[in-house]
Design a protein around this motif. Structure first.
Motif, PDB file in Angstrom:
ATOM      1  N   PRO A  96       0.825  -1.113   0.255  1.00 17.17           N
ATOM      2  CA  PRO A  96       0.053  -0.008   0.189  1.00 17.17           C
ATOM      3  C   PRO A  96       0.783   1.258   0.120  1.00 17.17           C
ATOM      4  N   SER A  97       1.932   1.371   0.417  1.00 18.92           N
ATOM      5  CA  SER A  97       2.796   2.442   0.656  1.00 18.92           C
ATOM      6  C   SER A  97       3.259   2.836  -0.702  1.00 18.92           C
ATOM      7  N   ALA A  98       3.146   2.050  -1.810  1.00 10.71           N
ATOM      8  CA  ALA A  98       3.597   2.128  -3.307  1.00 10.71           C
ATOM      9  C   ALA A  98       2.238   2.592  -3.804  1.00 10.71           C
ATOM     10  N   TRP A  99       1.184   2.818  -3.541  1.00  7.04           N
ATOM     11  CA  TRP A  99      -0.286   2.998  -4.403  1.00  7.04           C
ATOM     12  C   TRP A  99      -0.220   4.670  -4.648  1.00  7.04           C
ATOM     13  N   ALA A 100      -0.626   4.824  -5.665  1.00  9.27           N
ATOM     14  CA  ALA A 100      -1.033   6.197  -5.886  1.00  9.27           C
ATOM     15  C   ALA A 100      -2.316   6.707  -5.240  1.00  9.27           C
ATOM     16  N   PRO A 101      -2.037   7.900  -4.696  1.00 12.55           N
ATOM     17  CA  PRO A 101      -3.308   8.401  -4.160  1.00 12.55           C
ATOM     18  C   PRO A 101      -4.655   8.636  -4.788  1.00 12.55           C
ATOM     19  N   ARG A 102      -5.791   8.122  -4.462  1.00 14.04           N
ATOM     20  CA  ARG A 102      -6.994   8.722  -5.227  1.00 14.04           C
ATOM     21  C   ARG A 102      -7.420  10.062  -5.160  1.00 14.04           C
ATOM     22  N   LYS A 103      -8.161  10.355  -6.254  1.00 11.84           N
ATOM     23  CA  LYS A 103      -8.519  11.721  -6.530  1.00 11.84           C
ATOM     24  C   LYS A 103      -9.946  11.663  -5.372  1.00 11.84           C
ATOM     25  N   PRO A 104     -10.202  12.730  -4.787  1.00 18.68           N
ATOM     26  CA  PRO A 104     -11.499  13.011  -3.909  1.00 18.68           C
ATOM     27  C   PRO A 104     -12.551  13.019  -4.982  1.00 18.68           C
ATOM     28  N   LEU A 105     -13.790  12.476  -4.599  1.00 23.12           N
ATOM     29  CA  LEU A 105     -15.026  12.484  -5.351  1.00 23.12           C
ATOM     30  C   LEU A 105     -15.593  13.640  -5.245  1.00 23.12           C
ATOM     31  N   ALA A 106     -16.738  14.084  -6.073  1.00 24.88           N
ATOM     32  CA  ALA A 106     -17.239  15.366  -6.043  1.00 24.88           C
ATOM     33  C   ALA A 106     -18.322  15.180  -4.821  1.00 24.88           C
ATOM     34  N   PRO A 107     -18.633  16.013  -4.183  1.00 25.95           N
ATOM     35  CA  PRO A 107     -19.366  15.973  -2.873  1.00 25.95           C
ATOM     36  C   PRO A 107     -20.908  15.668  -3.379  1.00 25.95           C
ATOM     37  N   ARG A 108     -21.487  14.831  -2.651  1.00 27.80           N
ATOM     38  CA  ARG A 108     -22.908  14.451  -2.893  1.00 27.80           C
ATOM     39  C   ARG A 108     -23.781  14.573  -1.465  1.00 27.80           C
ATOM     40  N   ASP A 109     -24.849  13.871  -1.423  1.00 27.44           N
ATOM     41  CA  ASP A 109     -25.710  14.046  -0.431  1.00 27.44           C
ATOM     42  C   ASP A 109     -25.221  13.197   0.759  1.00 27.44           C
ATOM     43  N   THR A 110     -25.316  13.570   1.993  1.00 25.34           N
ATOM     44  CA  THR A 110     -25.086  12.820   3.165  1.00 25.34           C
ATOM     45  C   THR A 110     -25.808  11.539   3.375  1.00 25.34           C
ATOM     46  N   VAL A 111     -25.298  10.456   3.424  1.00 26.59           N
ATOM     47  CA  VAL A 111     -25.833   9.207   3.722  1.00 26.59           C
ATOM     48  C   VAL A 111     -25.886   8.863   5.188  1.00 26.59           C
ATOM     49  N   ILE A 112     -25.212   9.158   5.896  1.00 25.87           N
ATOM     50  CA  ILE A 112     -25.482   8.932   7.476  1.00 25.87           C
ATOM     51  C   ILE A 112     -24.189   9.906   8.112  1.00 25.87           C
ATOM     52  N   GLU A 113     -24.909  10.499   9.229  1.00 22.31           N
ATOM     53  CA  GLU A 113     -24.171  11.324  10.006  1.00 22.31           C
ATOM     54  C   GLU A 113     -24.373  11.137  11.384  1.00 22.31           C
ATOM     55  N   ALA A 114     -23.706  11.380  12.409  1.00 18.96           N
ATOM     56  CA  ALA A 114     -23.654  11.179  13.820  1.00 18.96           C
ATOM     57  C   ALA A 114     -23.113  12.250  14.351  1.00 18.96           C
ATOM     58  N   ARG A 115     -23.470  12.640  15.707  1.00 20.12           N
ATOM     59  CA  ARG A 115     -23.272  13.963  16.426  1.00 20.12           C
ATOM     60  C   ARG A 115     -23.047  13.518  17.816  1.00 20.12           C
ATOM     61  N   GLY A 116     -21.994  13.782  18.477  1.00 17.01           N
ATOM     62  CA  GLY A 116     -21.887  13.443  19.924  1.00 17.01           C
ATOM     63  C   GLY A 116     -21.835  12.036  20.503  1.00 17.01           C
ATOM     64  N   LEU A 117     -21.564  11.049  19.473  1.00 19.29           N
ATOM     65  CA  LEU A 117     -21.694   9.557  20.006  1.00 19.29           C
ATOM     66  C   LEU A 117     -20.784   9.375  21.249  1.00 19.29           C
ATOM     67  N   THR A 118     -21.356   8.589  22.350  1.00 20.13           N
ATOM     68  CA  THR A 118     -20.554   8.180  23.157  1.00 20.13           C
ATOM     69  C   THR A 118     -21.192   6.791  23.687  1.00 20.13           C
ATOM     70  N   LYS A 119     -20.303   5.909  23.857  1.00 20.26           N
ATOM     71  CA  LYS A 119     -20.413   4.494  24.327  1.00 20.26           C
ATOM     72  C   LYS A 119     -19.404   3.946  25.366  1.00 20.26           C
ATOM     73  N   SER A 120     -19.796   3.229  26.193  1.00 23.39           N
ATOM     74  CA  SER A 120     -19.143   2.538  27.454  1.00 23.39           C
ATOM     75  C   SER A 120     -19.491   1.049  27.480  1.00 23.39           C
ATOM     76  N   PHE A 121     -18.736   0.514  27.968  1.00 23.25           N
ATOM     77  CA  PHE A 121     -18.758  -1.144  28.270  1.00 23.25           C
ATOM     78  C   PHE A 121     -18.593  -1.204  29.652  1.00 23.25           C
ATOM     79  N   GLY A 122     -19.329  -1.609  30.399  1.00 28.22           N
ATOM     80  CA  GLY A 122     -18.978  -1.981  31.919  1.00 28.22           C
ATOM     81  C   GLY A 122     -18.207  -0.994  32.762  1.00 28.22           C
TER      82      GLY A 122
END
Length: 476
Positions: free
Chosen positions: A247-273
């Protein structure tokens, strides 16, 4: 006691088809052997032939000579854990789900090494402490990340101190620092006089281990010799391709044009035990983009992805998915592909059930099989008869056949050799662009994240013994 191993003319066949053809090599104490090669090249079959765990339907000829005695065709169970130790490719299958981590290591010291229980428990916890798992010692496997389970399995294998250790992909699912620690630990075992055979897709691990390297392709060993010669001056075209596909030899991909947001999260917090895993995480994934989620083992990467998919409920925070999309269009590629397939049915049956359940035509699967280089003959095998890489590619096909809008790809290439890894990464990027698919790719590989993803999000360490929970620290 030390062990010398000689594999002479090993050939494994299924029916009239040879899966392994005339493999030769020797392993001496203190001189590790590393087997490199693409998924399905036969590396794990060689290890199974040494262990005596080949499926009954396969025929095997040749010789496997341990300290002058041909053990091929003999019952080797008396040698397991005493003279021959195995670090298996899938810790999810190897660990006992009903036992805590420290108990699984301790029982090796008690029943194999013969120590009293009190001393066995102390020794087991010491092994886990060496691998950074002291605070996780009282947890069950299902409470640990994939990387942590891998380290528990390594602690068990090292505790046995067998004369011959077979390590099948010992560093998959580990971040770079832990990978180097494990590789150096294995090298230390060899330096102490143990015989070591390591299967890996990671050229960096082969360099650390040194000794000898064998490169396998289509069931044959196409190159074999000292590690320095094979890795620095390869003679075979395939070896050169393997080294150039890092992977260190791969050429970087060009970012794609912005589209609609498919999923978003705000302030996610999670604990176990009572232990916080992630805290106050914000992110959004756009249709058609690949976002890499980086972080060390245990930092909460898989937890964050499971929260986005609704597989876990957050303690605090909000998740919004694009309106009008069925939950079926939010899919996951699991870190451990055996966990996603029923072990006793063929892959063909798994896809037939998928087609029946969702009213799909079989023709939808065929182009995906072809793009992922999966032959039709593999469909009639059970999951345990496939390599980890083959099973992972089938898992990707099954998810993509449902035409998802969002995919959580949890370490989707960790079981793949560099060549196949690059092909699968290219396909994920192409499919994201073609179908407006939003991909959150969990990975430990900084080079892959940097060169494949349009954005990179990094989580702080959230090992159970860390002082702070995981959170976004470095979007790029």
């Amino acid at each position: 006691m030390t062990a010398s191993l000689e594999v002479d003319g090993l050939t494994i066949a299924s029916g009239g088809h040879k899966l392994i053809r005339d493999v030769f090599f020797t392993v001496r104490p203190g001189v590790p052997l590393t087997l490199l090669g693409e998924s399905g090249s036969g590396k794990s079959l060689v290890v199974q032939a040494i262990m005596g765990t080949l499926p009954a339907e396969l025929s095997v000829t040749g010789r496997v000579v341990l300290d002058g005695k041909d053990i091929l065709g003999t019952d080797r169970r008396a040698l397991w854990g005493r003279r021959i130790g195995l670090l298996p490719q899938e810790p999810w299958l190897a660990l006992d789900p009903t036992m805590r981590a420290d108990g699984q290591v301790a029982e090796v010291y008690r029943h194999v090494r013969g120590l009293p229980w009190s001393q066995a428990r102390q020794s087991g916890r010491a092994r886990l402490r060496e691998l950074g798992l002291e605070a996780a010692s009282r947890r069950y496997p299902f409470q640990l990340s994939g990387g942590m389970c891998q380290r528990v399995a390594l602690a068990i294998a090292r505790a046995a101190e067998t004369d011959l250790l077979l390590a099948d992909e010992p560093t998959k699912g580990l971040d770079r620092a832990l990978r180097d620690d494990v590789a150096n630990g294995l090298k230390a075992e060899a330096d102490r006089g143990r015989s070591l055979i390591t299967i890996t897709h990671d050229v960096a691990v082969a360099r650390v281990l040194g000794g000898k390297v064998g490169v396998m392709l289509d069931g044959a060993m196409v190159e074999y010799g000292p590690a320095g010669s094979v890795l620095d001056s390869p003679r075979h075209d395939y070896t050169r391709q393997l080294l150039m596909a890092d992977p260190s030899a791969w050429a970087p991909r060009k970012p794609l044009a912005p589209r609609d947001t498919v999923i978003e999260a705000r302030g996610l917090t999670k604990s176990f035990g009572g232990v916080p895993v992630i805290e106050d995480v914000d992110l959004d994934i756009l249709a058609g983009e690949v976002v890499a989620l980086l972080g060390p083992s245990g930092s909460g990467k898989s937890t964050l992805g499971n929260l986005l998919l609704g597989l876990l409920r957050p303690d605090r925070g909000e998740i919004r998915r694009k309106a009008g999309l069925s939950p079926l269009r939010f899919q996951k590629v699991y870190q451990d592909p055996p966990s996603a397939f029923a072990p006793h049915q063929t892959v063909r049956t798994a896809f037939a059930d998928l087609a029946k359940r969702h009213g799909l035509d079989w023709k939808r699967f065929v182009p995906l099989f072809e793009r992922f280089r999966l032959s039709s003959g593999l469909l009639d095998r059970r999951p345990g008869q496939l390599s980890g890489g083959e099973l992972q590619r089938f898992a990707l096909c099954r998810v993509l056949a449902l035409e998802p809008a969002f995919v959580l790809a949890d370490e989707p290439t960790s079981r793949l050799d560099p060549i196949t890894q690059r092909e699968v990464a290219d396909l994920l990027h192409e499919l994201a662009a073609e179908h407006g698919l939003g991909v959150l790719m969990v990975t430990h590989d900084h080079a892959m994240a940097r060169n494949l993803a349009g954005r990179v999000i990094e989580l702080r360490s959230a090992e159970p013994d860390a002082s702070s929970p995981g959170g976004v620290t470095a979007p790029a």
